[in-house]
Scaffold this active site. Structure first.
Site, PDB file in Angstrom:
ATOM      1  N   ASP A 223       0.858  -1.187   0.000  1.00  0.00           N
ATOM      2  CA  ASP A 223       0.000   0.000   0.000  1.00  0.00           C
ATOM      3  C   ASP A 223       0.892   1.234   0.000  1.00  0.00           C
ATOM      4  O   ASP A 223       2.016   1.171  -0.480  1.00  0.00           O
ATOM      5  CB  ASP A 223      -0.963  -0.033   1.188  1.00  0.00           C
ATOM      6  CG  ASP A 223      -2.292   0.666   0.901  1.00  0.00           C
ATOM      7  OD1 ASP A 223      -2.254   1.832   0.487  1.00  0.00           O
ATOM      8  OD2 ASP A 223      -3.352   0.047   1.066  1.00  0.00           O
ATOM      9  N   HIS A 246       2.004   1.805  -3.242  1.00  0.00           N
ATOM     10  CA  HIS A 246       1.055   2.737  -3.839  1.00  0.00           C
ATOM     11  C   HIS A 246       1.548   4.172  -3.820  1.00  0.00           C
ATOM     12  O   HIS A 246       0.759   5.112  -3.958  1.00  0.00           O
ATOM     13  CB  HIS A 246      -0.296   2.638  -3.119  1.00  0.00           C
ATOM     14  CG  HIS A 246      -1.002   1.342  -3.352  1.00  0.00           C
ATOM     15  ND1 HIS A 246      -2.267   1.083  -2.871  1.00  0.00           N
ATOM     16  CD2 HIS A 246      -0.629   0.216  -4.016  1.00  0.00           C
ATOM     17  CE1 HIS A 246      -2.645  -0.138  -3.219  1.00  0.00           C
ATOM     18  NE2 HIS A 246      -1.645  -0.684  -3.913  1.00  0.00           N
TER      19      HIS A 246
END
Length: 417
Positions: A223, A246
């Site tokens: 993430d 991310h």
């Protein structure tokens, strides 16, 4: 001398050794080795109580500094545990040289404070450092989201003057490091690692904190490498390597109609390799507040899917937020992108999707060069309600328009180059 007397004597000697004064960092500090309080370090027996006792001794030591030592060459199994202040010591070092591991069984995580495994709170001047490993053993949580709310591995709350450096953080069930209500924070030299497909495993989350420096760290997770959340200001990031993951995000902000603020964020000399996003600002429809005075400078990209993105329609993919117009939004303004170079794995190199109710204003783009990682493919920029100026950019960004009363609220067209 009988056996009991001998064992008692050894215990006394061990206790004296574990609290013996020694010189650390140029000053006198009392040292508390967790093995002196009964920690076994075989990775099987639960050493939580020994750690708690070592912490209590260090925290209650009056005057000067105290240091809790987690020795090298051993693996210490800990259940969820709270290390709380305020302490009588002027500052406390927590030095991890060995390995700390979480329970393999999710049931052992019950009763976590702030949904975390290792919880430090109300400890001004805390130094958490070392060459060791903090392993959250998160795979049981990743495989079965029905187990309940995912847990953060390390949560640090109200620890002004925090220094966090040198450690290896791996495989957290959720965020590896959560910083909340801390001021004057220095984070450096970290290695954070989790599989690319591990859900919600942010590297570092910062919320309600000010004057934070994150530097010289490698973050590879499933993430956000770093997420800056509401209530945070004066956040500096430099020389952070991100990927997979991310990207580095401001937000998300404004969930469930909340008021959220972030300002004075400066991201410099960071690189992204194979990430889903590069540099991102994300806000929920229906929120309010602001994200302002944010800069991204000297950024290097390699095979990044969404290199530059502002998304004011963020909703975790639960529904199409653009199909549900909202009368309010977090105001995004005064955002600068300068010296962003590298390659994109998609054609959409620059995406500025802003709310009709607020728009994104005072966006500046200078010296941008993002090419396609796909041979002979081109990149383009697309904007919606984004206003500002650009120069020396590739792709061109003519959809980033000047803000005038007669164009406020109109959608600028996508531009292909």
């Amino acid at each position: 001398m009988d056996r009991n007397t001998t064992e008692f004597g050894l215990q006394i000697i061990s206790l004296i050794v574990c609290i013996a004064a020694s010189y650390l960092d140029g000053g006198l500090a009392a040292v508390f080795n967790v093995t002196g309080f009964g920690a076994i370090g075989d990775g099987i027996h639960d050493d939580t109580e020994a750690f708690s006792q070592a912490w209590e001794a260090a925290c209650s030591n009056g005057g000067g500094s105290s240091s809790v030592i987690v020795p090298a060459g051993r693996t210490f199994l800990l259940s969820p545990v709270n290390f709380e202040g305020p302490c009588y010591s002027s500052n406390v070092h927590f030095q991890v040289l060995g390995k700390i591991v979480a329970p393999n069984e999710t049931d052992a995580w019950k009763g976590c404070v702030s949904n975390s495994w290792l919880h430090f709170s109300d400890i001004p001047g805390l130094v958490l450092e070392g060459s060791g490993v903090i392993d959250g053993r998160g795979s049981p949580w990743w495989k079965n989201v029905s187990l309940g709310i995912l847990k953060n591995a390390l949560h640090i709350h109200k620890c002004d003057g925090l220094q966090l450096r040198g450690l290896h953080h791996v495989n957290s069930p959720k965020s590896h490091i959560s910083i909340n209500k801390c001021n004057g924070v220095s984070i450096s030299g970290l290695n954070i690692l989790a599989p690319e497909n591990s859900p919600n495993t942010d590297g570092i989350d910062v919320s309600e904190s000010t004057h934070v420096l994150i530097s010289d760290s490698i973050i590879q997770t499933g993430d956000d490498c770093v997420a800056i959340n509401s209530g945070s200001s004066d956040i500096q990031m430099t020389n952070v390597s991100c990927g997979p993951g991310h990207g580095i995000s401001v937000g998300s902000l404004g969930a469930n109609g909340s008021y959220a603020t972030v300002e004075q964020v400066n991201v410099t000399k960071c690189n992204f390799q194979g990430t889903q996003n590069g540099i991102r600002i994300k806000t929920w429809p229906g929120g309010s507040g602001y994200a302002r005075n944010i800069s991204f400078e000297d950024i290097t990209l390699q095979d990044v899917e969404n290199p530059i993105i502002i998304d004011q329609f963020y909703c975790k993919g639960e529904f199409k937020c653009e199909d549900k117009p909202s009368p309010s939004a977090v105001q995004v303004s005064h955002v600068t992108y300068q010296g962003v170079n590298g390659s994109s794995s998609s054609e959409k190199a620059i995406q500025l999707f802003c709310s009709e109710s607020k728009g994104c204003t005072d966006i500046k783009m200078q010296q941008i060069n993002i090419t396609s990682a796909i041979p002979r493919a081109k990149t383009y920029a697309i904007c919606k309600n984004a206003y500002g100026e650009s120069s020396s950019t590739s792709p061109l960004v003519p959809c980033l328009t000047q803000l005038h009363d007669d164009v406020l609220g109109r959608e600028a067209s996508a531009v292909w180059v």
